[in-house]
Design a protein around this motif. Structure first.
Motif, PDB file in Angstrom:
ATOM      1  N   GLU A  50     -53.061  12.441  41.653  1.00  0.00           N
ATOM      2  CA  GLU A  50     -53.257  11.208  42.220  1.00  0.00           C
ATOM      3  C   GLU A  50     -52.335  10.166  41.608  1.00  0.00           C
ATOM      4  OE1 GLU A  50     -57.027   9.085  43.103  1.00  0.00           O
ATOM      5  OE2 GLU A  50     -57.234  11.136  43.659  1.00  0.00           O
ATOM      6  N   LYS A  51     -52.362  10.295  40.250  1.00  0.00           N
ATOM      7  CA  LYS A  51     -51.620   9.232  39.374  1.00  0.00           C
ATOM      8  C   LYS A  51     -50.195   9.177  39.658  1.00  0.00           C
ATOM      9  CE  LYS A  51     -51.791   8.089  34.956  1.00  0.00           C
ATOM     10  NZ  LYS A  51     -51.106   8.678  33.562  1.00  0.00           N
ATOM     11  N   ASP A 111     -49.700   7.253  43.048  1.00  0.00           N
ATOM     12  CA  ASP A 111     -50.182   6.367  43.325  1.00  0.00           C
ATOM     13  C   ASP A 111     -49.107   4.774  43.380  1.00  0.00           C
ATOM     14  OD1 ASP A 111     -52.726   6.359  43.895  1.00  0.00           O
ATOM     15  OD2 ASP A 111     -53.498   6.106  41.773  1.00  0.00           O
ATOM     16  N   ASP A 112     -48.382   5.005  42.377  1.00  0.00           N
ATOM     17  CA  ASP A 112     -47.119   3.927  42.221  1.00  0.00           C
ATOM     18  C   ASP A 112     -46.192   4.019  43.649  1.00  0.00           C
ATOM     19  OD1 ASP A 112     -48.208   2.902  40.081  1.00  0.00           O
ATOM     20  OD2 ASP A 112     -46.629   3.563  38.806  1.00  0.00           O
ATOM     21  N   TRP A 155     -48.061   2.831  46.689  1.00  0.00           N
ATOM     22  CA  TRP A 155     -48.193   1.379  46.560  1.00  0.00           C
ATOM     23  C   TRP A 155     -46.839   0.519  47.108  1.00  0.00           C
ATOM     24  CZ3 TRP A 155     -51.360  -2.533  46.205  1.00  0.00           C
ATOM     25  CH2 TRP A 155     -50.912  -4.043  45.741  1.00  0.00           C
ATOM     26  N   GLU A 194     -52.760   0.914  55.323  1.00  0.00           N
ATOM     27  CA  GLU A 194     -53.675   1.668  54.542  1.00  0.00           C
ATOM     28  C   GLU A 194     -54.061   2.932  54.983  1.00  0.00           C
ATOM     29  OE1 GLU A 194     -56.127  -2.111  52.501  1.00  0.00           O
ATOM     30  OE2 GLU A 194     -56.935  -1.117  54.156  1.00  0.00           O
ATOM     31  N   THR A 250     -50.976   5.350  54.441  1.00  0.00           N
ATOM     32  CA  THR A 250     -50.958   5.603  52.820  1.00  0.00           C
ATOM     33  C   THR A 250     -52.041   6.528  52.424  1.00  0.00           C
ATOM     34  OG1 THR A 250     -51.580   3.455  52.289  1.00  0.00           O
ATOM     35  CG2 THR A 250     -49.290   4.109  52.124  1.00  0.00           C
ATOM     36  N   THR A 251     -53.317   6.329  53.021  1.00  0.00           N
ATOM     37  CA  THR A 251     -54.298   7.215  52.430  1.00  0.00           C
ATOM     38  C   THR A 251     -54.148   8.475  52.871  1.00  0.00           C
ATOM     39  OG1 THR A 251     -55.976   5.316  52.728  1.00  0.00           O
ATOM     40  CG2 THR A 251     -56.927   7.389  52.590  1.00  0.00           C
ATOM     41  N   LYS A 277     -51.620  10.129  51.068  1.00  0.00           N
ATOM     42  CA  LYS A 277     -52.010  10.452  49.666  1.00  0.00           C
ATOM     43  C   LYS A 277     -52.897  11.911  49.835  1.00  0.00           C
ATOM     44  CE  LYS A 277     -54.544   8.636  45.873  1.00  0.00           C
ATOM     45  NZ  LYS A 277     -55.222   7.072  45.501  1.00  0.00           N
ATOM     46  N   THR A 324     -42.129  12.054  49.084  1.00  0.00           N
ATOM     47  CA  THR A 324     -43.262  11.099  49.548  1.00  0.00           C
ATOM     48  C   THR A 324     -42.669  10.290  50.664  1.00  0.00           C
ATOM     49  OG1 THR A 324     -44.274  10.570  47.331  1.00  0.00           O
ATOM     50  CG2 THR A 324     -44.985   9.325  49.107  1.00  0.00           C
TER      51      THR A 324
END
Ligand code: GTP
Ligand code: GTP
Ligand code: K
Ligand code: MG
Ligand code: MG
Lengths: 277, 293
Positions: A4-5, A8-9, A12, A29, A32-33, A36, A54
């Motif tokens: 996840e980490k 994240d960037d 974003w 949102e 992107t969710t 993820k 990504t």
């Protein structure tokens, strides 16, 4: 494996890019969710590949949203004559001008359109569509200002049937999706003429309101296809993605100017290019 | 989905309600909600982050004045920062010369012609005589639209559909209405990529020498508002802004971003298609709506 980490960037940054391109916050949102969820746990060889990976996943997601089955207008006319198309949308998005362009589009294909001046409300609306019809050499069916728009639309369809015309293009008054009375009036036109296709005309410069507009018009009359206007104004056109995501209907054309030929088929690749330019 | 933001924002606001001392975590949460509200209202993304940064800093560092709860304090900071953006300049239209020349500008379909009709009526009701000049040589029936919309309002209209020269129309209209208190010039819609039209606008502006150029901004516009407004300002000195279509669900954050960028105040908002649907701008109400409060 991607954690996840790791994403994240990157996500974003992507969300910001979507927002700056006018994709509605809710849609940005959600996209992107979903992205993820899809990415986390996947295996990649090097961490530098994550951002590339990504990006590709997002491009695919965007294309998926916009690649719903299109509408083949000439083929529809072959199946049903006259093909009745009603244009709806909020005020000033470009409905009337787009109808003139679509009339030209059909004429180039050797098909004969009739236009219904069913915006009987706005000042100068009948004269505006009337001048377009004159210039294009298209028959216009109109009543007096203030007349029942459903009656105008009905007469245009009757005329087309009697004269063996191919297409009826119904211009309607712009209205706010929050105006219950006007939304009802639009639903009445639909009940009376039962159009084969209801086209939502949206402005490419629209921001977050695009999702409300699409949802409410869809709820009121059911949208079959979308045309996005004013794409020539340097809009990133995120509204296309918002609308596509909300109602899952094809975007058939883009308006790219004020001339009759300033219309082109919408390609999902265009949106992808705009977003990641 | 409609209005969920207003609800979520007031939910966090509620969290603040009972607080007697400032809790950093809650403040950060509230700031996040404010950010989302502003983004959903179409405020320019960079502006949102600048704005929320200064709000957060002040909320965490400034001591609330005596007798003021942390909630009231944060709300007043938010208002304060937003009002700063909306400008200290007057929100009133002052007619202080004769004939007072107003040039209307804006993107295609933003609502210029309709708003001119509304403003003409507003000024007539205040006792001013008004002439309107149509220089829109692009849109079919532009003059007819103006005439029909202002019918019965005792407003004089000049235009000539045969004349394809906007500059010539402006000159003739200007000469014709010298005795009026106010002359309003309607123009064709244009956008920042249409270089010829922007040049025409510059030339129109040179002929009219407006006391006030009013930029009409569609309330539903998103992130493009800022760029487009900048292009207009480059071609003409923008004196004020009117935001239209605020009777729908859009919040007008695009217009706010334009204001923040070019520094011209919003003077009126359009709230419908009828001739009376024009309201004098009220910053507080505009901000509340923007934040979904
Ligand atoms: N640049 C550009 N302008 C467009 C485009 N489509 C329409 N316009 C312009 O947008 C303005 C409004 O267009 P209309 O066709 O009158 O819009 P409408 O939706 O019928 O408006 P209402 O009937 O009042 O709701 C006009 O000045 C058009 O020339 C486009 O694709 N690009
Ligand atoms: N609901 C609503 N509609 C508005 C408002 N202001 C304008 N409109 C509508 O928006 C549409 C476009 O308005 P116009 O006055 O023709 O816009 P314009 O900027 O003159 O358009 P162009 O001359 O083609 O560039 C029309 O349908 C108007 O009735 C408003 O405040 N609320
Ligand atoms: K302005
Ligand atoms: Mg129209
Ligand atoms: Mg106009």
């Amino acid at each position: 494996r991607i954690t996840e980490k790791d994403v994240d960037d990157v996500l974003w940054d992507l969300e910001m890019a979507l927002l700056e391109s006018d994709v509605a916050l809710e849609v940005a949102e959600k996209i992107t969710t979903e992205l993820k969820e899809e990415l986390v746990g996947r295996k990649v060889k090097r961490s530098t590949e994550i951002s590339e990976y990504t990006m590709e996943a997002l491009k695919k997601a965007v294309k998926d949203v916009l690649s719903v089955d299109g509408v083949d207008l000439p083929q529809l006319v072959e199946k049903k004559k006259p093909l009745v198309i009603m244009f709806v949308g909020i005020n000033g998005t470009g409905k009337t001008t787009t109808i003139a362009k679509v009339a030209r589009y059909f004429m180039k294909k050797g098909l004969e359109p009739v236009i219904a001046a069913a915006d009987t409300f706005r000042a100068g609306a009948i004269e505006q569509i009337g001048q377009h019809a004159d210039k294009l050499g298209v028959k216009l069916i109109s009543h007096r200002k203030g007349a029942d728009p459903a009656a105008v639309a009905f007469d245009a369809v009757s005329h087309a049937k009697a004269q063996g015309k191919d297409v009826v293009l119904i211009d309607t008054a712009g209205r706010m999706q929050t105006n219950v009375n006007l939304m009802d009036e639009m639903a009445k036109i639909k009940r009376v003429v039962r159009p084969d296709l209801i086209v939502f005309v949206g402005d490419a410069l629209t921001g977050n309101d695009a999702i409300e507009q699409a949802a409410r018009f869809d709820e009121a009359v059911g949208i079959d296809a979308v045309i996005l206007t004013k794409a020539d104004a340097d809009a990133r056109g995120g509204a296309a993605l918002s609308i596509g995501y909300m109602i899952k209907r094809p975007i058939i054309f883009m308006g790219i100017g004020q001339g009759y030929d300033d219309i082109m088929e919408f390609k999902p690749e265009w949106m992808v290019e705009q977003l990641f330019a | 989905m409609l209005g969920n933001l207003g609800r979520s924002l007031s939910k966090t606001m509620k969290k603040l309600a009972g607080m007697t001392i400032v809790d950093e975590e809650v403040v950060r949460e509230v700031i996040k909600d404010i950010q989302r509200a502003l983004i959903q209202s179409d405020v320019n993304i960079k502006l949102v982050f600048n704005l929320s940064k200064s709000i957060e800093e002040r909320a965490l560092n400034e001591e609330p004045p005596k007798g003021i709860t942390p909630k009231e304090h944060i709300i007043s900071i938010v208002y304060d920062e937003m009002v700063k953006l909306l400008g200290e300049k007057s929100h009133e239209l002052v007619i202080d010369d004769k004939p007072y020349r107003i040039l209307f500008l804006g993107l295609q379909g933003s609502g210029k012609t309709t708003t001119i009709g509304k403003l003409a009526r507003y000024l007539r009701k205040k006792g001013f005589t008004v002439g309107v000049v149509c220089t829109d040589t692009w849109r079919p029936a532009a003059l007819e639209q103006l005439k029909q919309y202002t019918e019965g309002q005792d407003v004089s209209i000049y235009g000539d559909p045969q004349n394809r020269d906007a500059l010539d129309l402006a000159e003739k209209g200007l000469a014709r209405f010298q005795k009026k208190d106010v002359i309003i010039f309607d123009t064709a819609g244009r956008h920042k990529e249409e270089k010829d039209l922007l040049r025409e606008m510059e030339e129109l502006s040179a002929i009219v020498e407006p006391h006030e150029a009013i930029l009409v901004i569609d309330g539903t516009i998103g992130q493009q508002a800022r760029e487009q407004a900048l292009a207009f300002r480059k071609a003409t000195d923008i004196g004020s802004i009117i935001v239209t279509k605020l009777d729908g669900s859009a919040k007008g954050g695009g217009a706010l971003s334009a204001v923040a960028e070019i520094g011209a105040p919003i003077k009126f908002i359009g709230t419908g298609e009828r001739i009376d649907d024009l309201e004098v701008f009220d910053p507080e109400r505009f901000i509340s709506r923007l934040l979904g409060m």
